[in-house]
Structures are given as C-alpha cells and as structure tokens.
Write an enzyme that holds these catalytic residues in place. Structure first.
Site, PDB file in Angstrom:
ATOM      1  N   GLY B  70      58.551  23.194 -91.128  1.00 48.69           N
ATOM      2  CA  GLY B  70      59.610  22.893 -90.168  1.00 48.69           C
ATOM      3  C   GLY B  70      59.555  23.865 -89.004  1.00 48.69           C
ATOM      4  CB  ALA B 199      57.608  17.340 -97.221  1.00 43.14           C
ATOM      5  CG  HIS B 200      60.318  22.707 -98.289  1.00 43.60           C
ATOM      6  ND1 HIS B 200      61.179  23.716 -98.631  1.00 43.60           N
ATOM      7  CD2 HIS B 200      60.123  22.820 -96.964  1.00 43.60           C
ATOM      8  CE1 HIS B 200      61.476  24.427 -97.548  1.00 43.60           C
ATOM      9  NE2 HIS B 200      60.836  23.907 -96.530  1.00 43.60           N
ATOM     10  CB  THR B 236      40.801  20.402 -92.532  1.00 46.47           C
ATOM     11  OG1 THR B 236      39.593  20.626 -91.821  1.00 46.47           O
ATOM     12  CG2 THR B 236      40.550  19.417 -93.660  1.00 46.47           C
ATOM     13  CB  CYS B 323      64.494  33.621 -92.672  1.00 45.59           C
ATOM     14  SG  CYS B 323      63.967  31.924 -92.682  1.00 45.59           S
TER      15      CYS B 323
END
Lengths: 84, 386
Positions: B70, B199-200, B236, B323
């Site tokens: 994010g 996604a998490h 990648t 954080c």
C-alpha cells in the site's frame, strides 16, 4: 532515415504512453497495429527520444507507412498508417 | 485464549487464498514474460487476478497496476501524478490524517520544489470538502485524501471532494488501503482518479497491492526497468502474491456484507462497553466509521503499557498505526483532531475480523477494564483525578 514533420493528421486511434520508457513504444505500437484495420492511422504519444529512430525503422521493417511526427510541448506525436 | 484485534495492521491469509497461491510457488513458477507455456500460465494467472481486483472496485482491468505494498501504491500515486503534471502547476493538497506513505511522499515533493497544503480536519478527523475547495489554487494539480484512516476509522467524504476536484480540473487520489475489501468501494461512484489498495487488508498475502489509475491519466513510474505492468511498474511480478490478491478480492466481493455485519456487531459491543469506563473516549467519527474499527484514548495512562499488559493476556491490539506505535511518539493523526498530547499517549485501537467472535469480545471486556484500573493505580497523573 529523414524525419518528416506533419501537422493536423487525423488519427483513428490514439495510444498515450507518455512517461513510459523503452521498449514500451515498440510493444504498444505492435499491440495497437494488430488491433486496427488496414488503412487506419495510429497516433502514438510518447516523450521517449529513442522513438525518433525506432518507430520509422519499425514501419520500414514491417511494411507499414510512417506518416510523420508532430511535436507537442513536452512529447511527440507519431503517426503510422497500417498497410499490411 | 488468543484474541487478535489488530486487523488494521494485517490479516491472516484466507485458507482458499493460500491454496490458490501454492501452485505458483511450486509447479507454475515461470516468469510471466517468458514465451513458453510456463510463462504463459503465469501471465494468464496475473491477468485473471487483475480482472478480480478490478471487479472489487468496479474498474476496468487495464486500470489496475500491481505493486508490492500500500505504501508503494501511495508513493507511486503522489509522486507519479504530481511529477507528470508539474508543467501545469506544482501545488498539491493532502489531509493531515494521511498515512505516512502519503505525508512523507508529500514532504519529499515539498523538498523538490512543490508546494503542499495540509488540510485540517474536525474533531472526528473528517475533512471538510469546502476547505478542500478553498485550498485549490491555479497551480493545484493533485489532491490526496484517505478514504478512511486506519488509526481512527473515520470514513472521509471522498465523493463530495471528487466533485470539487473535477469542477476544478484537479486529479483526486484516495488511499483506499483501509477500505478496499472491507467496505463497498466503487471508483466510478466515488469519482476518484486513482486509488491505492493492499491485499493483506482483506485476507490476501503481504507483498501484493495495487494502484487503480483511471484510463487516460498519465503517471511517471516509480520503478524503471522492464515492461511489466505496461511499463508503469518494472520488476518481475510476485506471481503467487498477485494470484492470492485476486482470489482474496473475489472472496471479499462475495462475502462483503457478511463480513461487515459480523465485524460491526462486535465493534458496537466494544464501543458501548468501553465508553462506560470513566475518562475513556472514542476517537474518530461515532457513526461514519469503518465497521470493524473501535479506537479510543484512555486518560492518565499510556498506550504502550496497555498493549503490553493486554498482550500478556493474549489480547493483541494497536496504539496508533502499526508503524507509529513503534516510534513511541504521539500520533500526528490524533493531534490533528485537537487531542491534547498527554491524552493522545493513551491511544488504543481494536480492529476486528472474521476470526473474532463474541467469546473473545467477552474476554476483552472482562480483562481490559482491569488493565486500565491497574495502570491508573500506578499512574502519577491519575492521582489528581481521583
């Protein structure tokens, strides 16, 4: 190859890849040319200087017509006509 | 008993998501750019994930760029759009309740010659759309406001801000990390030009995230290199994680209302019970808040002490963002609401998820008042109050 400058070319389809680096100009060109019909004109917007050499050469190799390019404030507009 | 009440920090992986990811670690590990079958399989899996992720926010698949977090999506949006538009102007607007990945990216731009306006918020952390309007100048090219703050849960009036941005021909980015997958998000209805997601935050894996970029909006890449993501984000691809994000998006889409109802029921029990304790205050908006989010400030004691004592009981919560709670400083988000510094130290955030239940909430509501009582007995600040 002599670079040809044109203006007011009416394109059928436009692909905007400004800020995208090499080789996106060639991949997008290939992708879009597969999508359009013979006789149609593709406009590619890019600020990548390498396109000045690569796009006319790609047209020569693939048998399509490089109509020319127009300069906007901070990017180029390339015009390619599908012949093959 | 283990009670994980910190779903804003991260979520466990959904078992179906893990199962969908596994073949891409083991058998189908090809590089999506390779021309042979293994590459084709990986490429097709990424495109399937792109379609599911796009469907979750009602966007076109081509408008999704996968990233690794994010924070990367937020940096990409803020720096990429501001720099792409710098010929038109060098003024951007962000709110004071943004995540550090927006605030610090804005500070970076400030050092690079941009002018940044930091929008104030009201006592609930809500941005006033009219203040956004009055902050726009001829030089403004970009506004970034979080869809919802993971620290205080308040959902921002993005739709109204989007109208103002559009009227003034300014691009609007919203940080949707706390909302996408947790509440219905429709980019067309909201009217945003760019939106970050991770996604998490909806039972997908860490290491997969995305930035929605409205078709036709130019952005300068954050990472240069190969042709991945249409040249907009080189490197990648993390195929298993992206596949997992797609599966998590599918599940979030189909289970959205069940998840929201479940979390909201537990959240409301926590809020009602904890507000009965003297000198405990809710932070963020009382109604217009994330359905899984209960955040408070507890007077006379410190968030860190509460977290440690709760952890000893197997209860896991947060104090501020994941954080900032490690930085041992008052949350800038709470201070921006006008919370006094001493009170902001007593911040605690419970964020609920699928794995929580009434039994766990009963346990929390038994143990937490005792923790507050014990810490207040030790607190020199509490003496005056008593």
């Amino acid at each position: 190859m002599q670079i040809k400058f044109v203006s007011n070319v009416k394109a059928d389809v436009t692909a905007d890849i400004v800020y995208m680096m090499c080789p996106m100009h060639l991949l997008k060109l290939d992708e879009m040319m597969k999508k359009i019909d013979k006789g149609q004109i593709l406009e590619i917007l890019t600020d990548y200087d390498g396109a000045l050499e690569d796009i006319p050469q790609w047209c020569e190799k693939t048998g399509n017509q490089f109509i020319g390019l127009d300069e906007d404030e901070d990017y180029y507009k390339f015009y390619v006509k599908k012949l093959t | 008993m283990r009670c994980y009440f910190d779903h804003a920090a991260t979520n466990p992986l959904h078992p179906d998501v893990l199962e969908t990811m596994m073949p891409y670690f083991r058998d189908d590990f090809g590089n999506p750019l390779s021309l042979y079958e293994m590459g084709t399989k990986a490429r097709e899996a990424i495109e399937k994930a792109r379609a599911s992720t796009a469907a979750l926010i009602n966007a076109k698949p081509a408008s999704i760029v996968f990233t690794a977090s994010g924070a990367e999506s937020n940096n990409f949006a803020l720096r990429g759009i501001a720099i792409a538009k710098q010929a038109q102007g060098k003024h951007i607007i962000v709110s004071k309740v943004e995540h550090h990945s927006i605030l610090n990216a804005a500070r970076f731009l400030e050092k690079s010659g941009f002018v940044v306006t930091y929008l104030p918020v009201d006592k609930y952390g809500t941005v006033d759309p009219e203040v956004v309007r009055s902050s726009i100048t001829k030089e403004t090219t970009l506004i970034s406001v979080t869809h919802a703050s993971s620290e205080i849960g308040t959902v921002e009036p993005i739709k109204e801000i989007a109208k103002i941005a559009k009227e003034n021909n300014v691009v609007l980015h919203a940080d949707g990390v706390a909302t996408v997958g947790n509440i219905p998000v429709d980019v067309n209805e909201l009217g945003v030009d760019a939106l970050s997601m991770a996604a998490h935050q909806f039972y997908g894996p860490k290491g997969a995230a995305a930035l929605y970029i409205r078709e036709g909006l130019r952005i300068v890449p954050l990472i240069y290199g190969g042709i991945q993501e249409g040249g907009r984000r080189a490197g990648t691809e993390n195929v298993p994680a992206i596949v997992g994000m797609g599966k998590a998006a599918e599940i979030a889409y189909s289970e959205m209302s069940t998840r929201m109802g479940h979390a909201k029921g537990l959240r409301d029990r926590i809020i009602k019970a904890l507000l009965d304790i003297p000198n405990v205050y809710l932070t963020g908006h009382p109604d217009n808040r994330l359905p899984n989010h209960a955040s408070f400030v507890v007077e006379f004691i410190e968030g860190e002490a509460m977290l440690l004592m709760l952890a000893m009981k197997g209860i896991y919560a947060a104090s501020g963002s994941a954080c900032s709670s490690r930085a041992l400083k008052s949350s800038p988000v709470l201070l921006s609401l006008g919370t006094p510094t001493a009170l902001a130290q007593g911040s605690i955030v419970f964020t609920l998820g699928d794995d929580n239940n009434d039994e766990q909430v009963d346990y929390l509501l038994r143990e937490f008042p005792a923790v507050i009582g014990r810490l207040r007995e030790m607190s020199p600040f509490a003496k005056g109050w008593q």
